[in-house]
Design an enzyme around this catalytic site. Structure first.
Site: not given
Ligand code: DGJ
Length: 744
Positions: A554, A485
């Site tokens: 997301d 991430d």
């Molecule tokens: C951002 C990501 O896009 C999410 O899927 C998740 O992993 C969160 N970070 C976790 O902090």
């Protein structure tokens, strides 16, 4: 024949400040250029030709990109320029200076302060490796000695040409690369309709279309990291039309393989020819190139098709699956991700029960997301712990190995989340290595999501970031999947490591990221890596060279995802699209599309779930199990079939797409109703594409008890299915249907 190149003029003398005038000599001397044979250099793929012309004065001009021209003897006739063509319009790699006054591909500032570069052809070679034909063209500026190599890699079967440049400084002084693009492509059409993509958090890959005028159009990212949550470094260009067509007409697709700042400009000359200059953004990046140094630009990918956007997408996707995506062409597992089901609040017990449910529902992997690390600064929310990558003993006293073994015991693969480029101020790392944080002296280090960015231009940080990945992989004897991430853009940019050479920062950051990725791939060739950046902040072919897939967004709402997945798939193949079903509404998602719609959509990418399975009703769980089970029947088509888009969601009440196997014996069709008015305007008849008109296909609807098409379980000719007779009843807002087709 000898020609001359003027290097100074009286006017220039008059403009030089008096102090400098005393020391500079303007002699009106000229440089003599060696003779060059007028010739054609062509880069060919199965259906396309890129034709370059070397003029007798050594200037290199692009005279054609598009359909494959059958007869090379005719190529010289493509030259419509005047006899004294001097590298202005159509220059293959135009540089600032000389006669060129348009957008440059190359802009060099020399140690004496001058900005002029004029590139002339000195030779070229053609080589073949693993079926890829590379044409390398050598250019030179005869005043400064600067050299450029243009490289064109031709992927014959996929109709893709990857172009990039290498800039060589043979002088004794450092020069500044104010701009060093990967490619300049000249195309000639009556009209240009540009399709490109912008984005924001939870609104990734939003599509925009516009007819290009004579003002310059620029797509750019200056975000450093998370580049593609601004704009995506890719586009489609429909030629000779103002209408977007999925199936007909000439379309060029372009994509830059670079995860940092980029710039793609579209400039019409004072006729109607268009110059597309693409590469790393020059923003704050006048890169110092030391004596004998070589600067290699990222690759710009181009394809051309006369079968509309669909044809261009399929070309790029075929290339991507074979050459562009790490592990492309193989199937990735379905999964349950812990994030939206548990967020930071879990214990070992929570995760074990989620694994039970994942296995029970027929999923293939469990991924432990954020929240598993940090002790002095426990990661119980997003305000602490990033940087301290040891297992949180309070939450997970049995460790990660215990979880991984449990997963494997249940027949599940096991994956885990990291965010190695970042640090929370509240962490041991931030206290131990404040000099590793991206910052500018004396200025506040701004926070986003309570975190700072680590300075990946620094080799010590590169080692650290590699070490995070390496140590995470050691937490259990077998970890199958890493979610990488990156939740922060670069602000107040600056590197304590680079000292006075801050112009290197943005480029060295991205190159530093790739150095780490290369080390990871050498040591861990088989681990599946998902590239996430607050969702789709790093969806580009630079990152995909190391990552198997991306987290598309997301935002998992079905309706939002229709638009995002449609746009993503115009450029990137479905195999990279992490596509999860989550509960709605949730903190990331506002809408309330039905569970079946969300499943039907998620099944058109790499299917996953991201919710607490315990919260499903028995009926919902039964539906989930049915959808997951049937997905395995056609998943290989999603991962490696050819995509045909059946309805454009930006242009009506429906979305539809299908994937067809290479031998056209199998296909899967996805259809969705996405607007309310469709109930009164009647149904939709889809024209299926890509099928063999002569074969007969049995059509079976998936994910339902009762079919919505009268032809379910019946067999039809490919011709019939392509005729506009495929009309499932999708009369309700958010109704959807998935059909599997198999030739008899
Ligand atoms: C951002 C990501 O896009 C999410 O899927 C998740 O992993 C969160 N970070 C976790 O902090």
């Amino acid at each position: 024949m000898k020609r001359i190149l003027p290097v100074a003029c009286a006017l220039l003398c008059a403009l030089v400040p008096s102090q400098a005038r005393k020391t500079q000599k303007f002699t009106h001397e000229t440089v003599q250029l060696p003779a060059v044979e007028r010739q054609i250099i062509s880069v060919q793929t199965e259906n396309t030709s890129l034709v370059l012309l070397v003029h007798e004065n050594g200037a290199l001009q692009t005279v054609h990109y598009g359909t494959r021209l059958p007869n090379p003897e005719e190529y010289l006739a493509l030259d419509t320029s005047s006899e004294d063509y001097n590298g202005d319009k159509g220059a293959t790699y135009p540089a600032t200076g000389g006669r060129y006054v348009g957008e440059p591909a190359l802009h060099v500032k020399y140690a004496d302060g001058s900005h002029n570069t004029e590139l002339y052809y000195t030779g070229h070679e053609v080589s073949t490796k693993d079926g890829v034909v590379t044409t390398t063209i050598r250019l030179r500026d005869y005043v400064t000695g600067l050299r450029v190599r243009l490289l064109y890699e031709a992927y014959e079967k996929q109709d893709v040409i990857a172009s990039h440049a290498e800039i060589l400084n043979p002088g004794e002084k450092t020069v500044e690369l104010v701009q060093a693009a990967s490619s300049s492509l000249y195309v000639d059409a009556d009209e240009y309709l540009l399709t490109h993509f912008w984005g924001a958090w939870a609104a990734d890959m939003q599509l925009e279309r516009e007819v290009l005028g004579h003002d310059m159009k620029v797509i750019e990212s200056r975000r450093g990291t998370q580049a593609t949550q601004g704009n995506n470094p890719s586009f489609l260009l429909s030629l000779n039309t103002r209408e977007f067509s999925e199936t007909t007409g000439e379309v060029i697709a372009g994509a830059l393989a670079w995860s940092g700042n980029f710039r793609i400009s579209f400039e019409k000359d004072n006729g109607h020819r268009l110059n597309i200059v693409s590469g790393i953004s020059p923003h704050a990046s006048a890169y110092p190139l030391a004596p004998q140094g070589i600067f290699e630009t990222p690759r710009m990918l181009y394809t051309w098709s006369d079968q509309g956007a669909g044809g261009a997408s399929r070309n790029l996707h075929r290339w991507a699956r074979k050459y562009g995506v790490y592990g492309g062409g193989t199937v990735n597992p379905t999964l349950l991700n812990s994030w939206e089901g548990a967020y930071f609040n879990f214990t070992t017990e929570t995760l074990l029960r989620m694994m039970d449910d994942a296995a029970g529902m027929g999923l293939e992997m469990f991924v432990l997301d954020d929240g598993w690390f940090g002790n002095d600064y426990p990661r119980n929310s997003d305000n602490a712990g990033l940087g301290d990558w040891e297992v949180n003993v309070k939450k997970l006293p049995e460790g990660i190995d215990y979880l991984a073994q449990y997963a494997h015991g249940k027949g599940l693969k096991f994956g885990i989340w990291i965010e190695p480029e970042m640090v929370n101020p509240d962490s041991n790392l931030a206290h131990e290595h404040p000099e590793w944080v991206v910052q500018s002296p004396g200025r506040e280090i701004y926070q986003g999501r309570n975190q700072w960015v680590l300075d990946l231009s620094n080799p010590a940080v590169q080692d650290f970031v590699f070490g995070i990945f390496d140590r995470t992989m050691q937490l259990a004897p077998h970890i199958d999947y890493i979610k990488w991430d990156c939740n922060r853009v670069v602000q107040s940019f600056g590197s304590p490591y680079l000292g006075a050479e801050q112009d290197r920062f943005y480029v060295d950051y991205t190159q530093g990221l790739y150095k780490v990725m290369r080390r990871i791939r050498e040591k861990y060739p088989h681990v599946i890596v998902q590239c996430c950046s607050s969702g789709g902040g790093r969806v580009d072919y630079g990152a995909l060279a190391y990552c198997n897939e991306v987290w598309t967004s997301d935002n998992t709402d079905g309706l939002s995802r229709v638009f995002m997945q449609y746009a993503t798939n115009l450029i990137y193949p479905a195999c990279i699209m992490g596509s999860h079903v989550s509960a709605v509404p949730n903190h990331q998602t506002g809408n309330v599309t039905p569970l079946k719609f969300r499943f039907d959509l998620a099944c058109s990418g790499r299917l996953g779930m991201e919710l607490q399975p315990r919260n499903l009703t028995p009926a919902e769980r039964a539906l989930a199990e049915r959808c997951i089970g049937s997905y395995y029947q056609y998943r290989d088509l999603v991962f490696s079939g050819d995509v045909y888009r059946l309805a454009d969601p930006y242009d009506g009440s429906y979305y539809g797409l299908m994937y067809v196997s290479e031998d056209r014996s199998r296909a899967v069709v996805f259809t969705y109703c996405i607007r309310f008015e469709s109930r009164s305007v009647g149904g939709k008849a889809f024209r299926l594409q890509g099928l063999d008109p002569e074969r007969t296909y049995r059509v079976t609807e998936q994910n339902v008890d009762r079919s919505c098409w009268w032809g379910n379980e019946k067999a039809f000719s490919g011709k019939f299915l392509a005729s506009g007779s495929f009309n499932p009843v999708l009369s309700q807002m958010y109704s959807s249907a998935v059909f599997y087709l198999e030739a008899e």
